[in-house]
Design a protein around this motif. Structure first.
Motif, mmCIF file in Angstrom:
data_model
loop_
_atom_site.group_PDB
_atom_site.id
_atom_site.type_symbol
_atom_site.label_atom_id
_atom_site.label_comp_id
_atom_site.label_asym_id
_atom_site.label_seq_id
_atom_site.Cartn_x
_atom_site.Cartn_y
_atom_site.Cartn_z
ATOM 1 N N ALA A 359 -37.479 49.276 57.618
ATOM 2 C CA ALA A 359 -37.146 47.941 57.112
ATOM 3 C C ALA A 359 -35.738 47.534 57.536
ATOM 4 O O ALA A 359 -34.886 48.370 57.856
ATOM 5 C CB ALA A 359 -37.250 47.926 55.591
ATOM 6 N N ASP A 360 -35.493 46.237 57.519
ATOM 7 C CA ASP A 360 -34.166 45.696 57.799
ATOM 8 C C ASP A 360 -33.367 45.711 56.494
ATOM 9 O O ASP A 360 -33.676 44.995 55.553
ATOM 10 C CB ASP A 360 -34.281 44.267 58.330
ATOM 11 N N PHE A 361 -32.343 46.557 56.432
ATOM 12 C CA PHE A 361 -31.520 46.690 55.235
ATOM 13 C C PHE A 361 -30.165 46.002 55.387
ATOM 14 O O PHE A 361 -29.265 46.226 54.585
ATOM 15 C CB PHE A 361 -31.279 48.175 54.917
ATOM 16 N N SER A 362 -30.006 45.193 56.428
ATOM 17 C CA SER A 362 -28.681 44.646 56.735
ATOM 18 C C SER A 362 -28.109 43.819 55.583
ATOM 19 O O SER A 362 -26.905 43.866 55.320
ATOM 20 C CB SER A 362 -28.744 43.802 58.011
ATOM 21 N N ASP A 363 -28.965 43.073 54.883
ATOM 22 C CA ASP A 363 -28.454 42.260 53.779
ATOM 23 C C ASP A 363 -27.992 43.131 52.623
ATOM 24 O O ASP A 363 -26.968 42.855 51.981
ATOM 25 C CB ASP A 363 -29.510 41.265 53.311
ATOM 26 N N ILE A 364 -28.719 44.210 52.341
ATOM 27 C CA ILE A 364 -28.317 45.132 51.271
ATOM 28 C C ILE A 364 -27.015 45.819 51.639
ATOM 29 O O ILE A 364 -26.102 45.942 50.820
ATOM 30 C CB ILE A 364 -29.430 46.175 51.026
ATOM 31 N N ARG A 365 -26.916 46.244 52.895
ATOM 32 C CA ARG A 365 -25.689 46.904 53.343
ATOM 33 C C ARG A 365 -24.498 45.952 53.236
ATOM 34 O O ARG A 365 -23.419 46.327 52.767
ATOM 35 C CB ARG A 365 -25.856 47.380 54.790
ATOM 36 N N GLU A 366 -24.688 44.726 53.635
ATOM 37 C CA GLU A 366 -23.598 43.738 53.609
ATOM 38 C C GLU A 366 -23.138 43.465 52.176
ATOM 39 O O GLU A 366 -21.937 43.398 51.896
ATOM 40 C CB GLU A 366 -24.070 42.441 54.259
ATOM 41 N N LYS A 367 -24.101 43.305 51.265
ATOM 42 C CA LYS A 367 -23.738 43.029 49.869
ATOM 43 C C LYS A 367 -23.000 44.198 49.247
ATOM 44 O O LYS A 367 -22.053 44.017 48.480
ATOM 45 C CB LYS A 367 -24.992 42.703 49.061
ATOM 46 N N ASN A 368 -23.435 45.417 49.572
ATOM 47 C CA ASN A 368 -22.760 46.576 49.013
ATOM 48 C C ASN A 368 -21.345 46.726 49.549
ATOM 49 O O ASN A 368 -20.414 47.060 48.814
ATOM 50 C CB ASN A 368 -23.561 47.846 49.310
ATOM 51 N N LYS A 369 -21.183 46.486 50.829
ATOM 52 C CA LYS A 369 -19.854 46.640 51.412
ATOM 53 C C LYS A 369 -18.901 45.542 50.924
ATOM 54 O O LYS A 369 -17.710 45.767 50.758
ATOM 55 C CB LYS A 369 -19.936 46.622 52.943
ATOM 56 N N ALA A 370 -19.431 44.332 50.698
ATOM 57 C CA ALA A 370 -18.599 43.247 50.180
ATOM 58 C C ALA A 370 -18.357 43.418 48.691
ATOM 59 O O ALA A 370 -17.382 42.904 48.155
ATOM 60 C CB ALA A 370 -19.264 41.896 50.455
ATOM 61 N N PHE A 371 -19.254 44.116 48.027
ATOM 62 C CA PHE A 371 -19.223 44.446 46.615
ATOM 63 C C PHE A 371 -19.199 43.274 45.645
ATOM 64 O O PHE A 371 -18.333 42.419 45.688
ATOM 65 C CB PHE A 371 -18.041 45.345 46.248
ATOM 66 N N THR A 372 -20.173 43.283 44.767
ATOM 67 C CA THR A 372 -20.158 42.454 43.571
ATOM 68 C C THR A 372 -20.508 43.375 42.422
ATOM 69 O O THR A 372 -21.266 44.321 42.583
ATOM 70 C CB THR A 372 -21.190 41.307 43.636
ATOM 71 N N PRO A 373 -19.956 43.155 41.222
ATOM 72 C CA PRO A 373 -20.201 44.067 40.106
ATOM 73 C C PRO A 373 -21.672 44.263 39.774
ATOM 74 O O PRO A 373 -22.079 45.330 39.378
ATOM 75 C CB PRO A 373 -19.452 43.406 38.948
ATOM 76 N N VAL A 374 -22.489 43.224 39.926
ATOM 77 C CA VAL A 374 -23.920 43.353 39.706
ATOM 78 C C VAL A 374 -24.615 42.989 40.996
ATOM 79 O O VAL A 374 -24.348 41.943 41.575
ATOM 80 C CB VAL A 374 -24.401 42.443 38.566
ATOM 81 N N PHE A 375 -25.509 43.841 41.465
ATOM 82 C CA PHE A 375 -26.117 43.656 42.780
ATOM 83 C C PHE A 375 -26.785 42.298 42.882
ATOM 84 O O PHE A 375 -27.572 41.907 42.034
ATOM 85 C CB PHE A 375 -27.152 44.742 43.056
ATOM 86 N N GLY A 376 -26.461 41.581 43.964
ATOM 87 C CA GLY A 376 -27.148 40.327 44.248
ATOM 88 C C GLY A 376 -26.594 39.124 43.527
ATOM 89 O O GLY A 376 -27.071 38.015 43.686
ATOM 90 N N ASN A 377 -25.559 39.282 42.689
ATOM 91 C CA ASN A 377 -24.986 38.148 41.969
ATOM 92 C C ASN A 377 -23.498 38.085 42.205
ATOM 93 O O ASN A 377 -22.809 39.098 42.219
ATOM 94 C CB ASN A 377 -25.238 38.277 40.456
ATOM 95 N N LYS A 378 -22.980 36.915 42.355
ATOM 96 C CA LYS A 378 -21.544 36.740 42.546
ATOM 97 C C LYS A 378 -20.885 36.410 41.222
ATOM 98 O O LYS A 378 -21.407 35.671 40.411
ATOM 99 C CB LYS A 378 -21.263 35.629 43.553
ATOM 100 N N ALA A 379 -19.701 36.984 41.033
ATOM 101 C CA ALA A 379 -18.905 36.666 39.840
ATOM 102 C C ALA A 379 -19.748 36.771 38.573
ATOM 103 O O ALA A 379 -19.797 35.881 37.761
ATOM 104 C CB ALA A 379 -18.314 35.261 39.947
ATOM 105 N N GLU A 380 -20.368 37.969 38.414
ATOM 106 C CA GLU A 380 -21.288 38.135 37.286
ATOM 107 C C GLU A 380 -20.566 38.116 35.941
ATOM 108 O O GLU A 380 -21.099 37.676 34.945
ATOM 109 C CB GLU A 380 -22.042 39.458 37.454
ATOM 110 N N ARG A 381 -19.354 38.618 35.916
ATOM 111 C CA ARG A 381 -18.658 38.681 34.634
ATOM 112 C C ARG A 381 -18.201 37.292 34.199
ATOM 113 O O ARG A 381 -17.619 36.556 34.956
ATOM 114 C CB ARG A 381 -17.446 39.618 34.722
ATOM 115 N N PRO A 382 -18.443 36.959 32.928
ATOM 116 C CA PRO A 382 -18.103 35.625 32.454
ATOM 117 C C PRO A 382 -16.617 35.444 32.231
ATOM 118 O O PRO A 382 -15.867 36.396 32.076
ATOM 119 C CB PRO A 382 -18.847 35.537 31.116
ATOM 120 N N THR A 383 -16.200 34.176 32.253
ATOM 121 C CA THR A 383 -14.843 33.838 31.836
ATOM 122 C C THR A 383 -14.832 33.824 30.316
ATOM 123 O O THR A 383 -15.522 33.036 29.689
ATOM 124 C CB THR A 383 -14.441 32.455 32.363
ATOM 125 N N VAL A 384 -14.066 34.713 29.721
ATOM 126 C CA VAL A 384 -14.149 34.929 28.286
ATOM 127 C C VAL A 384 -12.992 34.255 27.561
ATOM 128 O O VAL A 384 -11.851 34.265 28.010
ATOM 129 C CB VAL A 384 -14.140 36.447 27.984
#
Length: 417
Positions: A359-384
């Protein structure tokens, strides 16, 4: 051995729950001191705890419920509140609640909690999202779908709530609903990755190693040490063939993956300059051990205490005795760390199931290397909102979300194994 007890007079529900958590961990660690070759969780606790709707409890609550299941010999991994148990006696239709009946219209026996049974506390954080100007309330799930600019218009108020739950073996479900009970009992056998040769295949983790799909490189080499290097941001582990079995290889690797999740540019858990044997180092070892045990159990594997981690058993025990709140911060870290790893494993597993090994895992690899706290979501932590209390601030502390150069000019300690 004398049971450790705490003064519960005037304590909040949260504090009483933390005392329960601490006592369970103290008992577990004492047992491990007597025989540190025992697994963190026995094969009996093969599946992560779920509620009656099939939803998994989070990392912190999972550990507590798994310890309770093991301690009491319960045969199911399902839990429910008192009200949810009672609701099994009724069905809902357009006319309202009616007594539950079988396929022939006969009223079913009543389900209830067995006499003398005590509940187990679990903790759940809920979020109230309020628009800063209009004061309109929206659901947290809707808030997470907003763009970052839209989120800035809202205050988010976390609230930690304590619920009391019962294992289904604490009810008469076995007698009142034998088919339902048997279904949950069979389910509790869990998913085992063992083979007749004693090894295990873990395709998602194998793919992570071979195709560089984790947040840092994983390098199996012929050697004696397994460790995460902070300065190089890489995991080194002996080859699988050097371990007693594949189960040991994978569970040890998950331990190091937990350390990697705590780097400064990820969950920001590792303490800079922490030295071997220090209090912060010991706590990080506990987090990594419990994370590996929890994720291993999710896939039907046992996680034994690492030989060098066994040296920290007394330190963990002393910290728990001195400060029951120690378990809260530790288990919250375990919750984040186990979720961090599981979400990435699940993403790889789903891709493998859909498209196979090539399979093509390039998108998974890119997201992991760029890192977000929750996989597949940007800025998951709320402004509290600033009105939250200090303990909640610790739970929702913003994390750095940009990639950072791993190599540093100053060599930092490595988490050697």
């Amino acid at each position: 051995m004398k049971k450790n007890t705490y003064n519960t007079d005037g304590l909040s529900a949260e504090d009483r729950a933390l005392n329960t958590f601490a006592e369970l961990m103290i008992e577990k660690i004492r047992n491990l001191q007597e025989d540190w070759k025992k697994p963190w969780f026995s094969p009996q606790v093969a599946q992560l705890p779920k509620n009656l709707n099939g939803r998994n409890y989070n990392g912190m609550n999972s550990i507590v419920l798994m310890l309770m299941q093991e301690k009491n010999g319960w045969q199911t991994s399902r839990y429910a509140t008192f009200d949810r148990i009672v609701s099994l006696n009724f069905t809902k239709d357009k006319d309202g609640n009616k007594a539950a009946v079988d396929e022939n219209g006969n009223k079913l026996p009543r389900v209830g909690i067995n006499k003398g049974e005590k509940s187990t506390p679990v903790m759940l954080t809920t979020f109230t999202c309020v628009h800063k100007e209009t004061k309109e309330h929206i659901k947290y799930d809707d808030y997470k779908q907003l763009t970052q600019d839209e989120r800035n218009n809202y205050n988010v108020y976390p609230k930690l709530q304590v619920y009391n739950v019962f294992n289904l073996d604490q009810t008469n479900l076995k007698e009142a609903r034998p088919e339902m009970y048997q279904k949950f009992k069979d389910e509790a056998v869990g998913q085992s990755l063992r083979t007749t040769e004693g090894m295990v295949d873990f395709p998602a983790l194998d793919a992570m190693i071979e195709k560089d799909l984790y947040v840092c490189p994983i390098k199996p080499i012929h050697g004696d040490n397994a460790y995460y290097s902070i300065s190089k941001d890489e995991i080194v582990i002996p080859e699988k063939a050097q371990f007693i079995d594949g189960e040991s290889f994978y569970s040890n690797l998950l331990h190091e993956m937990s350390h990697a999740s705590g780097s400064e540019n990820r969950l920001n858990r590792l303490v800079s300059g922490s030295t071997f044997g220090s209090e912060s180092y010991a706590k990080e070892e506990l987090v990594a051990e419990l994370t590996a045990a929890l994720v291993s159990s999710q896939y039907g594997m046992e996680k034994h205490v690492k030989s060098d981690s066994a040296a920290y058993l007394k330190s963990w025990l002393d910290s728990l005795k001195e400060d029951p709140n120690f378990i809260k911060t530790s288990l919250m870290d375990v919750k984040r760390s186990s979720s961090f790893i599981s979400q990435r494993l699940d993403a790889v597993a789903q891709r493998l199931e859909r498209d196979g090994w090539e399979a093509d895992f390039s998108d998974i690899r890119e997201k992991n290397k760029a890192f977000t706290p929750v996989f597949g979501n940007k800025a998951e932590r709320p402004t509290v909102s600033n009105q939250e209390n200090q303990s909640t601030q610790e739970q929702t502390k913003p994390q750095v979300q940009h990639e950072e150069v791993a190599a540093r000019s100053t060599e930092q300690p490595r988490f050697h194994r």
